[in-house]
Write a protein that holds these residues in place. Structure first.
Motif, PDB file in Angstrom:
ATOM      1  N   GLY A   1       0.791  -1.105   0.032  1.00  0.00           N
ATOM      2  CA  GLY A   1       0.059   0.068  -0.061  1.00  0.00           C
ATOM      3  C   GLY A   1       0.860   1.179  -0.165  1.00  0.00           C
ATOM      4  O   GLY A   1       2.046   1.247  -0.069  1.00  0.00           O
ATOM      5  N   PRO A   2       0.186   2.265  -0.035  1.00  0.00           N
ATOM      6  CA  PRO A   2       0.771   3.872  -0.312  1.00  0.00           C
ATOM      7  C   PRO A   2       1.638   4.117   0.849  1.00  0.00           C
ATOM      8  O   PRO A   2       2.425   5.008   0.823  1.00  0.00           O
ATOM      9  CB  PRO A   2      -0.469   4.523  -0.667  1.00  0.00           C
ATOM     10  N   HIS A   3       1.374   3.798   2.221  1.00  0.00           N
ATOM     11  CA  HIS A   3       1.830   4.180   3.229  1.00  0.00           C
ATOM     12  C   HIS A   3       2.934   3.431   4.008  1.00  0.00           C
ATOM     13  O   HIS A   3       3.393   3.422   5.230  1.00  0.00           O
ATOM     14  CB  HIS A   3       0.905   4.502   4.423  1.00  0.00           C
ATOM     15  N   VAL A   4       3.725   2.528   2.928  1.00  0.00           N
ATOM     16  CA  VAL A   4       4.401   1.430   3.614  1.00  0.00           C
ATOM     17  C   VAL A   4       5.898   1.674   3.102  1.00  0.00           C
ATOM     18  O   VAL A   4       6.278   2.225   1.828  1.00  0.00           O
ATOM     19  CB  VAL A   4       4.321   0.130   2.726  1.00  0.00           C
ATOM     20  N   ALA A   5       6.876   1.759   4.073  1.00  0.00           N
ATOM     21  CA  ALA A   5       8.437   2.030   3.763  1.00  0.00           C
ATOM     22  C   ALA A   5       8.983   0.572   4.016  1.00  0.00           C
ATOM     23  O   ALA A   5       8.743   0.042   5.213  1.00  0.00           O
ATOM     24  CB  ALA A   5       8.667   3.282   4.518  1.00  0.00           C
ATOM     25  N   ILE A   6      10.001   0.320   3.011  1.00  0.00           N
ATOM     26  CA  ILE A   6      10.617  -1.095   3.315  1.00  0.00           C
ATOM     27  C   ILE A   6      12.240  -0.618   3.163  1.00  0.00           C
ATOM     28  O   ILE A   6      12.381  -0.117   2.236  1.00  0.00           O
ATOM     29  CB  ILE A   6      10.053  -2.038   2.469  1.00  0.00           C
ATOM     30  N   GLY A   7      12.965  -1.317   4.261  1.00  0.00           N
ATOM     31  CA  GLY A   7      14.565  -0.948   4.053  1.00  0.00           C
ATOM     32  C   GLY A   7      15.131  -1.726   3.063  1.00  0.00           C
ATOM     33  O   GLY A   7      14.713  -2.857   2.662  1.00  0.00           O
ATOM     34  N   ALA A   8      16.621  -1.408   3.187  1.00  0.00           N
ATOM     35  CA  ALA A   8      17.402  -2.087   2.403  1.00  0.00           C
ATOM     36  C   ALA A   8      17.687  -3.563   2.381  1.00  0.00           C
ATOM     37  O   ALA A   8      17.452  -4.119   3.711  1.00  0.00           O
ATOM     38  CB  ALA A   8      18.709  -1.736   2.258  1.00  0.00           C
ATOM     39  N   ASN A   9      17.659  -4.340   1.396  1.00  0.00           N
ATOM     40  CA  ASN A   9      17.747  -5.786   1.223  1.00  0.00           C
ATOM     41  C   ASN A   9      16.716  -6.831   1.826  1.00  0.00           C
ATOM     42  O   ASN A   9      17.066  -7.811   2.332  1.00  0.00           O
ATOM     43  CB  ASN A   9      19.196  -6.066   1.986  1.00  0.00           C
ATOM     44  N   SER A  10      15.672  -6.140   2.197  1.00  0.00           N
ATOM     45  CA  SER A  10      14.559  -7.026   2.602  1.00  0.00           C
ATOM     46  C   SER A  10      13.880  -7.764   1.442  1.00  0.00           C
ATOM     47  O   SER A  10      13.983  -7.345   0.448  1.00  0.00           O
ATOM     48  CB  SER A  10      13.370  -6.021   3.414  1.00  0.00           C
ATOM     49  N   LYS A  11      13.372  -8.935   1.928  1.00  0.00           N
ATOM     50  CA  LYS A  11      12.768  -9.732   0.905  1.00  0.00           C
ATOM     51  C   LYS A  11      11.370 -10.160   1.211  1.00  0.00           C
ATOM     52  O   LYS A  11      11.017 -10.636   2.257  1.00  0.00           O
ATOM     53  CB  LYS A  11      13.603 -10.956   0.847  1.00  0.00           C
ATOM     54  N   ILE A  12      10.482  -9.683   0.243  1.00  0.00           N
ATOM     55  CA  ILE A  12       9.067  -9.958   0.543  1.00  0.00           C
ATOM     56  C   ILE A  12       8.820 -11.176  -0.464  1.00  0.00           C
ATOM     57  O   ILE A  12       8.749 -10.864  -1.620  1.00  0.00           O
ATOM     58  CB  ILE A  12       8.146  -8.921   0.285  1.00  0.00           C
ATOM     59  N   GLY A  13       7.926 -11.975   0.188  1.00  0.00           N
ATOM     60  CA  GLY A  13       7.864 -13.200  -0.561  1.00  0.00           C
ATOM     61  C   GLY A  13       6.332 -12.998  -1.492  1.00  0.00           C
ATOM     62  O   GLY A  13       5.677 -11.806  -1.416  1.00  0.00           O
TER      63      GLY A  13
END
Length: 262
Positions: A29-41
């Motif tokens: 969604g629009p209000h999400v922030a994800i940092g470096a090298n994270s993996k989302i399946g």
């Protein structure tokens, strides 16, 4: 090679580091922030005002940042904050906070969250915890650092579990579990200290024995709790290498609103 699968649906307003990997059919969604090298399946949904740090792994079918299961929730912009290096396995649900509390559900660093775990609104989870399959945390639960929750553990709302504590398989926790203590049963009762966990974390034999003596003072001496607490305060001066741990135990009990497991 692209790190985002072409079937993923990511809102243009979402803030993803360029190194983040996103699997097939995931929705962000629009209000999400994800940092470096994270993996989302694949097949993960991440929504709400959710911040995820670096080097996290979120496995398939997770529901991250969903609205609280709280009838009082009215769409307020509450948050979910996840730290660094967490592993979040299949079918985990992590909910936003509510304005009735601090407005944030928070998960620290280096946690191992196994399949089908549910973390409800306003929970505060420390770092280096292990939460085994199907554990369920109701709202406003506090989990200290290095806690191990056994499979199918259930924790009542507003309960606290202190650092280095452990729950056994199917434990039903309805009162606070002090630091270092092992809780077992339905309803959960004290079952000694988490000696093996303390050894693995580098506690000395003398420190473990001091914690064990403190446990016996609380649970085996027959003293009323106030007298046991006074005895612990005296014990601190006798064991300088372990005084901080006895103090931690004593202060946790003194601050307990629900009372401790007995």
């Amino acid at each position: 090679m692209t790190r985002i699968h072409p079937t993923a649906v990511i809102d243009p307003k979402a803030a993803l580091d360029s190194s983040v990997e996103v699997g097939a059919y995931t929705v962000i969604g629009p209000h999400v922030a994800i940092g470096a090298n994270s993996k989302i399946g694949p097949h993960v949904v991440i929504e709400g005002h959710t911040t995820i740090g670096r080097d996290n792994s979120i496995f398939q079918f997770g529901s991250i940042g969903g609205v609280p299961q709280d009838k009082k929730y009215a769409g307020e912009p509450t948050r979910l904050e996840i730290g660094d290096r967490n592993t979040i396995r299949e079918f985990v649900t992590l909910n936003l906070g509510t304005v009735q509390d601090g407005g944030v559900t928070r998960i620290g660093d280096d946690n191992w969250v196994m399949a089908y775990v549910h973390v409800a609104h306003d929970c505060q989870i420390g770092s280096n915890t292990t939460i085994a399959n199907n554990a369920t945390l109701a709202g406003h639960v506090y989990i200290g650092d290095w806690v191990l929750l056994g499979g199918f553990t259930t924790v009542h709302q507003f309960c606290r579990i202190g650092a280095h504590a452990m729950t056994a398989f199917t434990a039903a926790v309805s009162q606070d579990v002090p630091p270092f203590v092992t809780a077992a049963g339905n309803r959960a009762v004290p079952a000694g200290i988490n000696s093996e966990g303390l050894r693995r974390r580098g506690f000395s034999g003398e420190q473990i024995m001091a914690i064990k003596r403190a446990y016996r003072t609380i649970y085996r001496s027959g003293l009323p709790l106030e007298e046991a607490m006074a005895a612990l305060a005296l014990e601190e001066s006798k064991v300088p290498d372990s005084a901080e741990y006895i103090k931690q135990l004593r202060e946790f009990i003194a601050s307990s609103a629900r009372g401790i497991i007995r």
